[in-house]
Design a protein around this motif. Structure first.
Motif, PDB file in Angstrom:
ATOM      1  N   ARG A  25      30.230 -95.963 156.326  1.00 22.55           N
ATOM      2  CA  ARG A  25      31.322 -96.118 155.380  1.00 22.55           C
ATOM      3  C   ARG A  25      31.084 -95.209 154.177  1.00 22.55           C
ATOM      4  NH1 ARG A  25      33.117 -98.299 159.091  1.00 22.55           N
ATOM      5  NH2 ARG A  25      34.250-100.265 159.291  1.00 22.55           N
ATOM      6  N   ALA A  26      32.156 -94.911 153.464  1.00 22.49           N
ATOM      7  CA  ALA A  26      32.056 -94.231 152.182  1.00 22.49           C
ATOM      8  C   ALA A  26      32.360 -95.245 151.096  1.00 22.49           C
ATOM      9  CB  ALA A  26      33.039 -93.068 152.107  1.00 22.49           C
ATOM     10  N   ALA A  27      31.550 -95.247 150.053  1.00 26.73           N
ATOM     11  CA  ALA A  27      31.771 -96.128 148.903  1.00 26.73           C
ATOM     12  C   ALA A  27      32.120 -95.258 147.710  1.00 26.73           C
ATOM     13  CB  ALA A  27      30.520 -96.960 148.630  1.00 26.73           C
ATOM     14  N   ARG A  28      33.230 -95.596 147.043  1.00 25.09           N
ATOM     15  CA  ARG A  28      33.715 -94.750 145.957  1.00 25.09           C
ATOM     16  C   ARG A  28      33.887 -95.545 144.674  1.00 25.09           C
ATOM     17  NH1 ARG A  28      36.462 -93.194 150.545  1.00 25.09           N
ATOM     18  NH2 ARG A  28      38.114 -94.717 150.196  1.00 25.09           N
ATOM     19  N   GLY A  29      33.590 -94.889 143.574  1.00 24.64           N
ATOM     20  CA  GLY A  29      33.835 -95.446 142.252  1.00 24.64           C
ATOM     21  C   GLY A  29      34.529 -94.408 141.395  1.00 24.64           C
ATOM     22  N   GLU A  47      36.472 -90.868 157.868  1.00 24.62           N
ATOM     23  CA  GLU A  47      37.037 -91.306 156.591  1.00 24.62           C
ATOM     24  C   GLU A  47      37.154 -90.102 155.662  1.00 24.62           C
ATOM     25  OE1 GLU A  47      36.007 -94.708 153.165  1.00 24.62           O
ATOM     26  OE2 GLU A  47      34.826 -94.536 155.017  1.00 24.62           O
ATOM     27  N   PHE A  48      38.210 -90.092 154.850  1.00 20.02           N
ATOM     28  CA  PHE A  48      38.387 -89.036 153.864  1.00 20.02           C
ATOM     29  C   PHE A  48      37.809 -89.473 152.520  1.00 20.02           C
ATOM     30  CE2 PHE A  48      41.567 -87.742 156.930  1.00 20.02           C
ATOM     31  CZ  PHE A  48      41.536 -86.363 156.863  1.00 20.02           C
ATOM     32  N   LEU A  49      37.188 -88.520 151.829  1.00 13.81           N
ATOM     33  CA  LEU A  49      36.756 -88.744 150.456  1.00 13.81           C
ATOM     34  C   LEU A  49      37.899 -88.397 149.509  1.00 13.81           C
ATOM     35  CD1 LEU A  49      33.179 -87.185 150.698  1.00 13.81           C
ATOM     36  CD2 LEU A  49      33.817 -89.605 150.864  1.00 13.81           C
ATOM     37  N   SER A  50      37.778 -88.796 148.257  1.00 16.92           N
ATOM     38  CA  SER A  50      38.863 -88.583 147.302  1.00 16.92           C
ATOM     39  C   SER A  50      39.107 -87.105 147.012  1.00 16.92           C
ATOM     40  CB  SER A  50      38.562 -89.320 145.996  1.00 16.92           C
ATOM     41  OG  SER A  50      37.313 -88.917 145.470  1.00 16.92           O
ATOM     42  N   ASP A  51      38.109 -86.255 147.266  1.00 17.46           N
ATOM     43  CA  ASP A  51      38.296 -84.815 147.040  1.00 17.46           C
ATOM     44  C   ASP A  51      38.894 -84.104 148.251  1.00 17.46           C
ATOM     45  OD1 ASP A  51      36.197 -84.753 148.843  1.00 17.46           O
ATOM     46  OD2 ASP A  51      34.727 -83.925 147.442  1.00 17.46           O
ATOM     47  N   GLY A  52      39.251 -84.870 149.305  1.00 14.51           N
ATOM     48  CA  GLY A  52      39.897 -84.291 150.477  1.00 14.51           C
ATOM     49  C   GLY A  52      38.972 -83.975 151.624  1.00 14.51           C
ATOM     50  N   ARG A  53      37.652 -84.009 151.391  1.00 14.93           N
ATOM     51  CA  ARG A  53      36.730 -83.774 152.501  1.00 14.93           C
ATOM     52  C   ARG A  53      36.784 -84.942 153.485  1.00 14.93           C
ATOM     53  NH1 ARG A  53      31.014 -83.088 149.990  1.00 14.93           N
ATOM     54  NH2 ARG A  53      31.936 -84.580 148.505  1.00 14.93           N
ATOM     55  N   LEU A  54      36.504 -84.627 154.739  1.00 13.32           N
ATOM     56  CA  LEU A  54      36.474 -85.620 155.806  1.00 13.32           C
ATOM     57  C   LEU A  54      35.026 -85.849 156.222  1.00 13.32           C
ATOM     58  CD1 LEU A  54      37.848 -87.336 158.086  1.00 13.32           C
ATOM     59  CD2 LEU A  54      37.953 -85.213 159.427  1.00 13.32           C
ATOM     60  N   ILE A  55      34.632 -87.103 156.388  1.00 16.26           N
ATOM     61  CA  ILE A  55      33.306 -87.400 156.920  1.00 16.26           C
ATOM     62  C   ILE A  55      33.460 -88.057 158.289  1.00 16.26           C
ATOM     63  CG2 ILE A  55      32.243 -87.669 154.650  1.00 16.26           C
ATOM     64  CD1 ILE A  55      32.292 -90.725 155.173  1.00 16.26           C
ATOM     65  N   VAL A 111      27.878 -92.098 150.795  1.00 13.61           N
ATOM     66  CA  VAL A 111      28.110 -92.330 152.212  1.00 13.61           C
ATOM     67  C   VAL A 111      26.953 -93.180 152.727  1.00 13.61           C
ATOM     68  CG1 VAL A 111      28.342 -91.264 154.476  1.00 13.61           C
ATOM     69  CG2 VAL A 111      29.330 -90.145 152.472  1.00 13.61           C
ATOM     70  N   VAL A 112      27.281 -94.280 153.381  1.00  5.76           N
ATOM     71  CA  VAL A 112      26.281 -95.238 153.847  1.00  5.76           C
ATOM     72  C   VAL A 112      26.359 -95.331 155.366  1.00  5.76           C
ATOM     73  CG1 VAL A 112      25.443 -97.611 153.684  1.00  5.76           C
ATOM     74  CG2 VAL A 112      26.560 -96.549 151.715  1.00  5.76           C
ATOM     75  N   ALA A 113      25.199 -95.279 156.025  1.00  2.00           N
ATOM     76  CA  ALA A 113      25.142 -95.402 157.479  1.00  2.00           C
ATOM     77  C   ALA A 113      24.061 -96.412 157.858  1.00  2.00           C
ATOM     78  CB  ALA A 113      24.860 -94.053 158.126  1.00  2.00           C
TER      79      ALA A 113
END
Length: 244
Positions: A197-201, A157-165, A207-209
């Motif tokens: 999953r990644a949770a964003r606000g 999954e990508f984060l909003s800053d462009g990093r990939l997890i 990041v939750v595992a």
């Protein structure tokens, strides 16, 4: 959930992706991943992945989702719109080797990441997807393989800053710079990861595992420091929220 929070896509075990107006049916069995992105020109994209080993990309026309391309990942073949070769549901053994367990589009729509059952984390340029479907199966270019884990690649999954997890079955969560193809950081969950999953606000990202030993790990994606850990999933999530 779409970037405009107005569109929702749901995957089904029968291989269809459900959206408010009906079904997008280009898979034969369980849909494992869905991801939205918005191109610089405002075009909305939706990508779906499946245990049948295929990935499909859809483009929003303003009125409906139009199929663009379907990729048979394991043999790097673009499939034609009416190709029936991939309509036969794979066997359990084939799913363990060929299945796509997750997908993610970068925020700018430039990259598509795939988490594969064989442990690979692949990065594809979406420019190769967003074209008219071929008249017959054609060979696709080789993607960039960022990692090949000893266990299944569970999620990407990508984060909003462009990093990939990415998260894999060996218990590791990794942060990547997709443009450079560089590993930024590795986090250890201590057990086999079953879901991530990644949770964003508006002001945070976590990041939750979830692991096979019934624990939930919550990391602050900005640091990334451990923000919560518990054998009780509800307790871990509650603590992570309280810290915000």
């Amino acid at each position: 959930v779409g970037l405009d929070v107005l569109r929702v896509a749901l995957g089904r075990r029968e291989g269809a992706a459900l959206r408010p107006a009906g079904f997008l049916n280009w898979h034969t069995i369980e849909v494992t991943g869905l991801s939205f992105a918005c191109l610089p020109d405002g075009t909305m994209l939706l990508v779906s992945s499946s245990l049948d080993g295929t990935v499909a990309l859809w483009r929003w026309s303003g009125r409906e989702w139009l199929p663009r391309r379907r990729l048979e990942v394991h043999n790097r073949h673009w499939l034609s719109a009416d190709d029936q070769s991939a309509r036969k549901a794979p066997t359990r053994e084939e799913r363990s080797r060929r299945g796509v367990l997750g997908c993610g589009l970068s925020p700018d729509g430039a990259w598509l990441a795939l988490a594969l059952a064989n442990g690979a984390l692949e990065l594809w340029p979406t420019s190769s997807f967003d074209r008219e479907p071929p008249d017959q199966p054609t060979q696709a270019q080789e993607p960039r393989t960022l990692s090949r884990a000893p266990a299944r690649m569970i999620h990407c999954e990508f984060l909003s800053d462009g990093r990939l997890i990415s998260a894999d079955g060996s218990g590791q969560v990794r942060f990547w710079d997709p443009d450079a193809g560089r590993l930024l950081r590795t986090l250890e969950a201590g057990s086999v990861i079953t879901h991530a999953r990644a949770a964003r606000g508006s002001t945070y990202a976590t990041v939750v595992a979830a692991t096979a030993d019934d624990h939930v790990w919550v990391w602050d994606a900005a640091t990334p420091n451990l923000a919560g850990f518990a054998a009780d999933p509800a307790g871990a999530v509650a603590r992570a929220r309280a810290e915000r």
